[in-house]
Design a protein around this motif. Structure first.
Motif, PDB file in Angstrom:
ATOM      1  N   UNK A  29       0.924  -1.233  -0.060  1.00  0.00           N
ATOM      2  CA  UNK A  29      -0.433  -0.289   0.187  1.00  0.00           C
ATOM      3  C   UNK A  29       0.584   0.933   0.013  1.00  0.00           C
ATOM      4  N   UNK A  30       0.145   2.790  -0.163  1.00  0.00           N
ATOM      5  CA  UNK A  30       1.309   3.430  -0.423  1.00  0.00           C
ATOM      6  C   UNK A  30       1.643   4.406   1.022  1.00  0.00           C
ATOM      7  N   UNK A  31       0.828   3.727   1.908  1.00  0.00           N
ATOM      8  CA  UNK A  31       1.363   3.871   3.697  1.00  0.00           C
ATOM      9  C   UNK A  31       2.282   3.293   3.627  1.00  0.00           C
ATOM     10  N   UNK A  32       1.951   2.081   3.420  1.00  0.00           N
ATOM     11  CA  UNK A  32       3.661   1.427   3.765  1.00  0.00           C
ATOM     12  C   UNK A  32       4.727   2.011   2.636  1.00  0.00           C
ATOM     13  N   UNK A  33       4.334   2.356   1.763  1.00  0.00           N
ATOM     14  CA  UNK A  33       6.153   2.524   1.266  1.00  0.00           C
ATOM     15  C   UNK A  33       6.330   3.707   1.298  1.00  0.00           C
ATOM     16  N   UNK A  34       5.387   4.428   2.075  1.00  0.00           N
ATOM     17  CA  UNK A  34       5.622   6.023   2.820  1.00  0.00           C
ATOM     18  C   UNK A  34       6.491   5.310   3.828  1.00  0.00           C
ATOM     19  N   UNK A  35       6.145   4.717   5.019  1.00  0.00           N
ATOM     20  CA  UNK A  35       6.951   4.144   6.014  1.00  0.00           C
ATOM     21  C   UNK A  35       8.553   3.550   5.787  1.00  0.00           C
ATOM     22  N   UNK A 106       4.109   4.838  -9.057  1.00  0.00           N
ATOM     23  CA  UNK A 106       3.142   5.557  -8.945  1.00  0.00           C
ATOM     24  C   UNK A 106       1.931   4.999  -7.506  1.00  0.00           C
ATOM     25  N   UNK A 107       1.548   4.366  -6.985  1.00  0.00           N
ATOM     26  CA  UNK A 107       1.203   4.202  -6.331  1.00  0.00           C
ATOM     27  C   UNK A 107       1.634   5.153  -4.581  1.00  0.00           C
ATOM     28  N   UNK A 108       2.976   5.297  -4.540  1.00  0.00           N
ATOM     29  CA  UNK A 108       4.000   5.425  -3.481  1.00  0.00           C
ATOM     30  C   UNK A 108       2.999   7.448  -3.620  1.00  0.00           C
ATOM     31  N   UNK A 109       3.287   7.700  -5.140  1.00  0.00           N
ATOM     32  CA  UNK A 109       2.784   9.766  -5.544  1.00  0.00           C
ATOM     33  C   UNK A 109       2.175   9.644  -5.124  1.00  0.00           C
ATOM     34  N   UNK A 110       0.644   8.750  -5.336  1.00  0.00           N
ATOM     35  CA  UNK A 110      -1.468   8.986  -5.601  1.00  0.00           C
ATOM     36  C   UNK A 110      -0.896   8.832  -3.747  1.00  0.00           C
ATOM     37  N   UNK A 111      -0.639   8.127  -3.281  1.00  0.00           N
ATOM     38  CA  UNK A 111      -0.508   8.385  -2.036  1.00  0.00           C
ATOM     39  C   UNK A 111      -0.596   9.260  -0.733  1.00  0.00           C
TER      40      UNK A 111
END
Length: 506
Positions: A29-35, A106-111
């Protein structure tokens, strides 16, 4: 031990491989990637701290480049000379191999874009109280328009303000006689200067603008001129001190750098030759203070790091110039920590920390309500908790002192990046302490504070009447957006210094 049948063993192996592949292909998920990725090289930024446009156009393209991904229209090497580009590539800060897939990016950016606000409300209050306790004096060091002061000091032996400018000149200014004297002209940018009883030590930055080139030098002047060390990475401060009481001076050099940098120790080896070692391996170190922080009889090194893992650190000296590192204060990189002071604010016998954060010249040039001054109280064993925050846009320097001599700590704050849209200029703020225990301060401003763009600040008894005065150095070189009204004004006036004379003893 009984041997497993081949069929059972094969089944287990297939199951393990299947689970492993399934885990690898599972979409994060975007949250996981951000962390995972946004806290790998610094404290994770709160997404709500920056507006959507700033994330989209400035922060995310640079962030992608540092993870080996090139966003269309963004080139981290754009505008660099071949030599600077070569040095930047060698730093490894823009890898050629991506740390995550295009789909994950892309997922991280959109998050991030989805959570980012359209704007960040800048609710820093306007100050209407005019300070009448200090009298202003505008000082010109030469007859040219504009100002390029990069360092201030005070010589107790001559009672003179020392001001160094971008071209390498060191001026002495005597407040009482208004006499200005050129002490030396080095012809390169000397960013720091220390005079001892035997010699003078000059720190050349080498390259003023952000760069991976290492052209700085530490120079000793004692009749002859000796280069103690060269190839320094944009050094901005040198602490000259005998740290281990062996009769020899050591030099702690803040190599601010750019994408890379370090805090270095220059010391003599048994053969009497200077050797250099890294004490801290990240960029952005601005200032170092030597204090015995744990009362073991050894001088420790306390420093501020304004890039990468921003905050205040201590290097405990364990024995004879060996050190162990501890982070005392941690900050988000968008806070832009710029300066710190050590003082016993609450009078309990141990040292507290006062910081200002407000550097606003990188990838997120927006007004930030979390910029300002913070007081961190020592809870024992050098564990610090934030106890007070005073908001100030673009705060870059703080000077503490009992300016009104009533027995408590007052603060003078300076901003290099103020809110130029305010009707009352707030690039200099004075905080008079009214109640230490209750953390109550009365702020006031100075009508003349927009006569320059202040980069450095010092305090000293320049009029020799027994109280502390304030001195500010102007630097009008454009490095962040400023309204044309001010740039035109600064280009045509000759205010290099602003002296705020304390009237307490008048």
């Amino acid at each position: 031990m009984k041997k497993l049948p081949n069929l059972v063993l094969s089944t287990l192996l297939l199951l393990i491989v299947s689970l492993s592949c399934s885990k690898k292909s599972e979409k994060r998920s975007g949250k996981e990637l951000y962390t995972t990725y946004c806290a790998s090289c610094h404290q994770a930024v709160e997404i709500q701290d920056l507006p959507k446009k700033t994330w989209d156009q400035y922060v995310l393209p640079e962030m992608a480049a540092k993870m080996g991904i090139r966003e269309e229209g963004y080139n981290p090497y754009e505008g660099m000379s071949y030599r600077k580009m070569e040095a930047t590539i060698r730093s490894g800060q823009y890898p050629t191999q991506a740390m995550l897939s295009q789909e994950e990016w892309r997922i991280l950016r959109e998050y991030i874009i989805q959570l980012a606000p359209d704007s960040v409300i800048n609710d820093v209050p306007t100050i209407t109280e005019t300070n009448l306790e200090f009298k202003s004096h505008q000082v010109n060091l030469d007859d040219a328009g504009g100002a390029y002061v990069v360092r201030l000091g005070y010589d107790q032996s001559t009672h003179a303000v020392l001001a160094q400018d971008l071209s390498g000149r060191l001026f002495e200014y005597d407040f009482l006689s208004t006499k200005r004297t050129l002490r030396f002209d080095w012809e390169t940018t000397v960013i720091d200067y220390t005079k001892t009883s035997k010699a003078s030590y000059l720190t050349e930055i080498g390259v003023l603008n952000p760069s991976e080139e290492k052209k700085g030098r530490l120079i000793k002047v004692e009749g002859d001129t000796t280069v103690l060390v060269d190839s320094l990475h944009r050094p901005v401060h040198t602490l000259v001190r005998d740290l281990n009481n062996d009769g020899e001076l050591e030099f702690v050099i803040s190599e601010f750098g750019h994408l890379t940098g370090q805090l270095s120790l220059l010391k003599k080896d048994p053969k009497g030759q200077y050797v250099k070692e890294a004490l801290y391996g990240l960029p952005g170190v601005i200032r170092v203070i030597a204090k015995d922080m744990n009362q073991d009889g050894n001088l420790d090194l306390i420093f501020v790091a304004s890039q990468a893992r921003e905050g205040i650190y201590v290097l405990y000296q364990e024995e004879n110039l060996t050190f162990s590192l501890k982070q005392l204060v941690s900050m988000s990189p968008v806070y832009g920590i710029s300066w710190f002071e050590l003082l016993d604010f609450d009078g309990d016998g141990d040292l507290d920390i006062v910081t200002v954060n407000g550097d606003n010249a990188d990838y997120s040039v927006v007004l930030k309500p979390y910029h300002g001054m913070r007081i961190y109280l020592n809870q024992g064993e050098n564990n610090f908790d934030e106890a007070y925050f005073y908001p100030m846009n673009g705060a870059t320097r703080v000077k503490s002192g009992d300016f009104d001599q009533d027995g408590d700590w007052d603060f003078a704050l300076m901003s290099t990046f103020p809110d130029y849209g305010k009707t009352t200029d707030q690039s200099i703020i004075y905080l008079e302490n009214k109640d230490t225990e209750g953390m109550e301060f009365v702020p006031s401003v100075f009508p003349v504070s927009n006569e320059g763009r202040w980069l450095v600040m010092e305090s000293a008894d320049v009029d020799q009447d027994g109280d502390e005065d304030l001195i500010f150095g102007s630097f009008t070189y454009t490095f962040s957006p400023v309204p044309e009204l001010f740039t035109s004004k600064w280009a045509n006036n000759s205010t290099d210094l602003l002296v705020l004379e304390n009237l307490l003893r008048d």
